[in-house]
Design an enzyme around this catalytic site. Structure first.
Site, PDB file in Angstrom:
ATOM      1  N   ASP A   1     -38.176  21.709 -34.776  1.00 26.06           N
ATOM      2  CA  ASP A   1     -38.864  23.254 -34.924  1.00 26.06           C
ATOM      3  C   ASP A   1     -38.232  24.048 -34.107  1.00 26.06           C
ATOM      4  OD1 ASP A   1     -40.932  25.252 -34.457  1.00 26.06           O
ATOM      5  OD2 ASP A   1     -42.074  23.797 -35.688  1.00 26.06           O
ATOM      6  N   ILE A   2     -37.843  25.376 -34.587  1.00 28.00           N
ATOM      7  CA  ILE A   2     -37.191  26.381 -33.696  1.00 28.00           C
ATOM      8  C   ILE A   2     -37.757  27.026 -32.417  1.00 28.00           C
ATOM      9  CG2 ILE A   2     -35.456  26.936 -35.295  1.00 28.00           C
ATOM     10  CD1 ILE A   2     -37.240  29.722 -36.166  1.00 28.00           C
TER      11      ILE A   2
ATOM     12  N   ASN B   1     -50.746  21.446 -41.296  1.00 27.43           N
ATOM     13  CA  ASN B   1     -51.574  22.543 -41.366  1.00 27.43           C
ATOM     14  C   ASN B   1     -51.730  22.869 -42.747  1.00 27.43           C
ATOM     15  OD1 ASN B   1     -51.839  22.767 -38.452  1.00 27.43           O
ATOM     16  ND2 ASN B   1     -49.988  24.028 -38.292  1.00 27.43           N
TER      17      ASN B   1
ATOM     18  N   GLU C   1     -48.546  28.580 -41.971  1.00 31.92           N
ATOM     19  CA  GLU C   1     -47.887  29.896 -42.182  1.00 31.92           C
ATOM     20  C   GLU C   1     -46.975  29.752 -42.978  1.00 31.92           C
ATOM     21  OE1 GLU C   1     -46.380  30.133 -37.942  1.00 31.92           O
ATOM     22  OE2 GLU C   1     -48.304  30.148 -37.134  1.00 31.92           O
TER      23      GLU C   1
ATOM     24  N   HIS D   1     -45.333  20.820 -45.159  1.00 34.76           N
ATOM     25  CA  HIS D   1     -44.425  20.066 -43.921  1.00 34.76           C
ATOM     26  C   HIS D   1     -45.478  19.631 -43.035  1.00 34.76           C
ATOM     27  CE1 HIS D   1     -45.686  24.286 -42.768  1.00 34.76           C
ATOM     28  NE2 HIS D   1     -45.447  23.937 -41.520  1.00 34.76           N
TER      29      HIS D   1
ATOM     30  N   HIS E   1     -45.617  18.278 -39.027  1.00 32.77           N
ATOM     31  CA  HIS E   1     -45.238  18.446 -37.785  1.00 32.77           C
ATOM     32  C   HIS E   1     -45.160  16.963 -37.014  1.00 32.77           C
ATOM     33  CE1 HIS E   1     -45.499  22.813 -37.549  1.00 32.77           C
ATOM     34  NE2 HIS E   1     -46.459  22.672 -38.572  1.00 32.77           N
TER      35      HIS E   1
END
Length: 132
Positions: free
Chosen positions: A46-47, A104, A112, A117, A119
């Site tokens: 993750d950035i 999420n 978002e 995806h 996490h």
């Protein structure tokens, strides 16, 4: 019943946007730091990490969220995605200390990016699951 109304509700919740950041990463238009990849899955750092280790696992197919993926993805895609979790956890050396997996979903879940995806967070104590 619930099942009959589900299709109507799903169609209003979130539509797949082919220009979302994960679609662009999957097409190679945006660079990433790949952690793991197979035919159906890409996992990358993750950035904007929220933990010492923060890896995103995304299916390569165009699925908006976990519900869409579980309803629409082929069996081999679902198996590959599930097995990728173990691969990523092993690569990140999180087996001994543990990790948190979060997907999420939708507005209330604060999703978002309209591409499913997962996490994977770890590398230290993560605190409470939900802030109240």
């Amino acid at each position: 019943g619930v099942k009959k109304n589900y299709k109507k509700v799903r169609s209003r919740v979130m539509t797949y946007d082919t220009e979302n950041i994960f679609a662009k990463i999957l097409r190679g238009e945006i660079p990433n730091t790949t952690v793991y990849e197979n035919e159906y899955v890409l996992a990358f750092e993750d950035i904007n990490p929220q933990a010492p280790i923060h890896i995103l696992i995304v299916p390569k197919g165009p699925y908006t969220d976990m519900a869409d993926f579980s309803l629409s993805a082929a069996g081999e895609e679902q198996v590959a995605f599930t097995k990728s979790i173990s691969e990523v956890v092993t690569i990140a050396q999180l087996e001994a200390t543990g990790f948190r997996a979060i997907a999420n979903t939708g507005i209330d879940g604060l999703q978002e990016v309209p591409h499913y995806h997962l996490h994977i967070l770890g590398g230290g104590p993560l605190g409470p699951m939900v802030n109240r």
